[in-house]
Design a protein around this motif. Sequence first.
Motif, PDB file in Angstrom:
ATOM      1  N   SER A  34       0.841  -1.389  -0.072  1.00 50.14           N
ATOM      2  CA  SER A  34       0.128   0.112  -0.289  1.00 50.14           C
ATOM      3  C   SER A  34       0.741   0.569   0.534  1.00 50.14           C
ATOM      4  O   SER A  34       1.834   1.406   0.326  1.00 50.14           O
ATOM      5  CB  SER A  34      -0.963   0.213   0.941  1.00 50.14           C
ATOM      6  OG  SER A  34      -0.181  -0.020   2.284  1.00 50.14           O
ATOM      7  N   GLY A  35       0.519   1.580  -0.398  1.00 50.70           N
ATOM      8  CA  GLY A  35       0.911   3.677  -0.861  1.00 50.70           C
ATOM      9  C   GLY A  35       2.407   4.247  -1.661  1.00 50.70           C
ATOM     10  O   GLY A  35       3.227   4.765  -1.062  1.00 50.70           O
ATOM     11  N   THR A 212       2.464   6.355   1.727  1.00 48.59           N
ATOM     12  CA  THR A 212       1.580   6.985   2.917  1.00 48.59           C
ATOM     13  C   THR A 212       2.295   6.463   4.269  1.00 48.59           C
ATOM     14  O   THR A 212       2.181   7.152   5.064  1.00 48.59           O
ATOM     15  CB  THR A 212       0.909   5.487   3.083  1.00 48.59           C
ATOM     16  OG1 THR A 212      -0.023   5.480   2.025  1.00 48.59           O
ATOM     17  CG2 THR A 212      -0.357   5.706   4.323  1.00 48.59           C
ATOM     18  N   ARG A 215       4.030  10.050   4.633  1.00 50.70           N
ATOM     19  CA  ARG A 215       3.195  11.004   5.589  1.00 50.70           C
ATOM     20  C   ARG A 215       2.789  10.847   7.124  1.00 50.70           C
ATOM     21  O   ARG A 215       2.211  11.398   7.639  1.00 50.70           O
ATOM     22  CB  ARG A 215       1.750  10.989   4.305  1.00 50.70           C
ATOM     23  CG  ARG A 215       2.607  11.761   3.023  1.00 50.70           C
ATOM     24  CD  ARG A 215       1.548  11.552   1.972  1.00 50.70           C
ATOM     25  NE  ARG A 215       1.983  12.819   0.696  1.00 50.70           N
ATOM     26  CZ  ARG A 215       1.427  12.395   0.254  1.00 50.70           C
ATOM     27  NH1 ARG A 215       0.237  11.756  -0.220  1.00 50.70           N
ATOM     28  NH2 ARG A 215       1.677  13.329  -1.620  1.00 50.70           N
ATOM     29  N   GLN A 216       2.302   9.181   6.833  1.00 46.94           N
ATOM     30  CA  GLN A 216       2.142   8.788   8.666  1.00 46.94           C
ATOM     31  C   GLN A 216       3.275   9.531   9.863  1.00 46.94           C
ATOM     32  O   GLN A 216       3.246  10.347  10.922  1.00 46.94           O
ATOM     33  CB  GLN A 216       1.998   7.790   9.025  1.00 46.94           C
ATOM     34  CG  GLN A 216       0.812   7.411   8.543  1.00 46.94           C
ATOM     35  CD  GLN A 216       0.643   5.681   8.704  1.00 46.94           C
ATOM     36  OE1 GLN A 216       1.519   5.032   8.883  1.00 46.94           O
ATOM     37  NE2 GLN A 216      -0.705   5.208   7.992  1.00 46.94           N
TER      38      GLN A 216
END
Length: 333
Positions: A34-35, A212, A215-216
């Motif tokens: 993901s991401g 992702t 950015r977390q």
Amino acid sequence: MWESLRGHQAQIEMFRRAIQRNRTAHAYLFVGPSGIGKKLFARNMAQSLFCERCPDSDFNACGECSSCKQIQADTHPDLLAIGCPEGKRELPIELLIGSREQRGRTGLCHELALRPMSASRRIAIIDDAETMNEASANSLLKTLEEPPPGVILFLIAPDTDPILPTIRSRCQTVRFSTLSEQDIEELLIENEDVQNEAQAKSISQFAEGNLTTARQLLDTGLLQLKATVENCLKETPVNSLRSVKAINAVFEEIGGDTSQQRQNMRWANQFCIDFLRRSLRETSDPTTSDKLALMMDRCFEAEQHLKQTMAIPLCLDSLFDDLARISRTPVPV
């Protein structure tokens, strides 16, 4: 259009050739972590095929015509998208074939069977395809076996294993890899997610090729956790009780459910590994190197404990007990 999507040049060229030769499949299964841009890739493909100014063979989009603007605003009537709703574990069958009362008269499969409203084709994106249960997957089979003319489906999942063989066999699988640290760094800067290049570089090292995740890591809670872990490990020897108390305080401030707390513990352990790895590179003392290597080995062991669902308090306590013991124990010659 494709410049904003990094790290997938081989896939871009593969689709460009397929479109130029008019050899596109009716269904694709995009797999990879993901991401990394799988869904964005599918949306870009839809935009290039819907663009009113660029021919399909260009595999590009002007970004200015009404179709491009509708794609960008998520309002194009011939681009259909579904995914697992927030808080749900499975993609509801109702999204595919409608509710019991409207079965077969609403839902994605019904929409795909209708004539396009403004374009020459319809395109569907099924995100979280791995969350389809057997009933949901079976409801999609007829559309995959007998797709309406011009329809293209993109199924997006982290891996092929959760996808039923009957679905996999009817899709062309396209694999996507994680992004490079440089890709992550440049995207953070271009999207103005970070304040400076130094912050982008620091975050990209932890992101594991996942935008992702990067950015977390901009979350102030995780930055505080990173600083706390590093301060704990800077003590010589490590103070186990003080370290656990400080890290638990950050955990409580960040909050979250059990899954989020486990992820925060993974981050804490990863921050430990990174600090120890940097310290190992910077030292020339053999005794210190041996201790740091032993401490890193213990962190790698903690990773396995977390995968085995060890309780988070037990994992944290035992990890720092052992790190403290190693830091104060003479290494045998």
